[in-house]
Scaffold this active site. Structure first.
Site, PDB file in Angstrom:
ATOM      1  N   SER A  63       0.883  -1.178   0.000  1.00 25.58           N
ATOM      2  CA  SER A  63       0.000   0.000   0.000  1.00 25.58           C
ATOM      3  C   SER A  63       0.909   1.212   0.000  1.00 25.58           C
ATOM      4  CB  SER A  63      -0.835  -0.013   1.294  1.00 25.58           C
ATOM      5  OG  SER A  63      -1.438   1.248   1.528  1.00 25.58           O
ATOM      6  N   TYR A  85      -1.995  -1.273  10.484  1.00 25.02           N
ATOM      7  CA  TYR A  85      -1.972  -1.385   9.020  1.00 25.02           C
ATOM      8  C   TYR A  85      -0.646  -0.850   8.461  1.00 25.02           C
ATOM      9  CZ  TYR A  85      -3.966  -1.100   4.258  1.00 25.02           C
ATOM     10  OH  TYR A  85      -4.234  -1.253   2.914  1.00 25.02           O
TER      11      TYR A  85
END
Ligand code: NAD
Length: 256
Positions: free
Chosen positions: A138, A151
């Site tokens: 990401s 995350y």
């Protein structure tokens, strides 16, 4: 281009994983699907490209189930040639309020699962002297945002794991790289848009516009198809010596 190859795409019942599985199927790769929810609909979108698809429902937070899935891949397809580590979840909260159980789940699903699939996929790939490991990281593998501690930690971790994998396999025909998407409109992001609309008492449309304009200069979502095309490139001969990279597709997010 990928006829006769087998791709395992974790979390391929939805969103980005499904988009990547479809693009690999268009190139002729058979697909081992994984993930929760409806299987038949997504499976039909893969097999319509004339390839074989099988499904294994391993929970990616459980190493024993991941082991069973890799054994299933060997039994059904003779092994995994293209490994796409994509399954992932999100939870947002400040560190002081972050539920410990959510931290553990995010690290297990978004990071440790890739270690397990990778260690189990390597022997077959090295035997064949061909393999592609593609980790869906990401922009949060490159930069941070508040309220996403687990995350961001997991995504930075998977970028690191990608580099180590690439180095250990650098003299073989097996490559490892990561893709770092910005915002992609999938169920994972829709939840964040809905939460923003509710918290700020604004419409879904306005929440979507604000989410994009806050981080993504292009003000456009990246699509699962575009990410699938990047995965296809990583599988091509042109990418045979691209190793240990983390390539963003983020509308300019990390250029700022
Ligand atoms: P999604 O929610 O649409 O899909 C997630 C997939 O993972 C689903 O198939 C789900 O069933 C599966 N999954 C979740 N928990 C699982 C578990 N324990 N075991 C097995 N499968 C499990 O989300 P998405 O947006 O398509 O996300 C896919 C990946 O892309 C994730 O790793 C995510 O972090 C990453 N990503 C997404 C975005 C975005 O904007 N959507 C941006 C950057 C990175």
């Amino acid at each position: 281009m990928l006829k006769g190859k087998t791709a395992l795409v974790t979390g391929s019942t939805s969103g980005i994983g499904l988009g990547i599985a479809i693009e690999l199927a268009k190139q002729g790769a058979n697909v081992l699907m994984n993930g929760f929810g409806d299987v038949d609909g997504p499976k039909a979108q893969i097999t319509e490209h004339g390839v074989r698809a099988e499904y294994h429902g391993a929970d990616m937070s459980k190493p024993a189930e991941i082991g069973a899935m890799m054994a299933f891949a060997a039994e059904k397809f003779g092994g995994v040639d293209i490994l796409v580590n994509n399954a992932g979840i999100q939870h947002t909260a400040s560190i002081r309020d972050f539920p410990v159980e959510r931290w553990d789940a995010i690290i297990a699903i978004n990071l440790s699962s890739a270690f397990h699939t990778t260690r189990l996929a390597i022997p077959h790939m090295v035997d064949k002297n061909w393999g592609r490991i593609i980790n869906i990281a990401s922009v949060h593998g490159l930069v941070a945002s508040k309220d996403k501690s687990a995350y961001v930690a997991a995504k930075h971790g998977i970028v690191g794991l990608t580099k180590v994998t690439a180095l250990e396999l650098a003299t073989t025909g097996v490559t490892a790289n990561a893709i770092c998407p910005g915002w992609v409109l999938t169920p994972l992001v829709q939840k964040q848009i809905d939460a923003r609309a509710e918290k700020d008492k604004i419409s879904i449309e306005q929440a979507t516009r604000e989410l994009l304009s806050e981080k993504e200069p292009s003000q456009q979502f990246t699509t699962p198809e575009q990410l699938g095309a990047m995965a296809v490139f990583f599988c091509s001969d042109a990418a045979a010596n691209v190793r240990g990279q983390a390539w963003a597709n983020d509308g300019g997010w990390t250029a700022q």
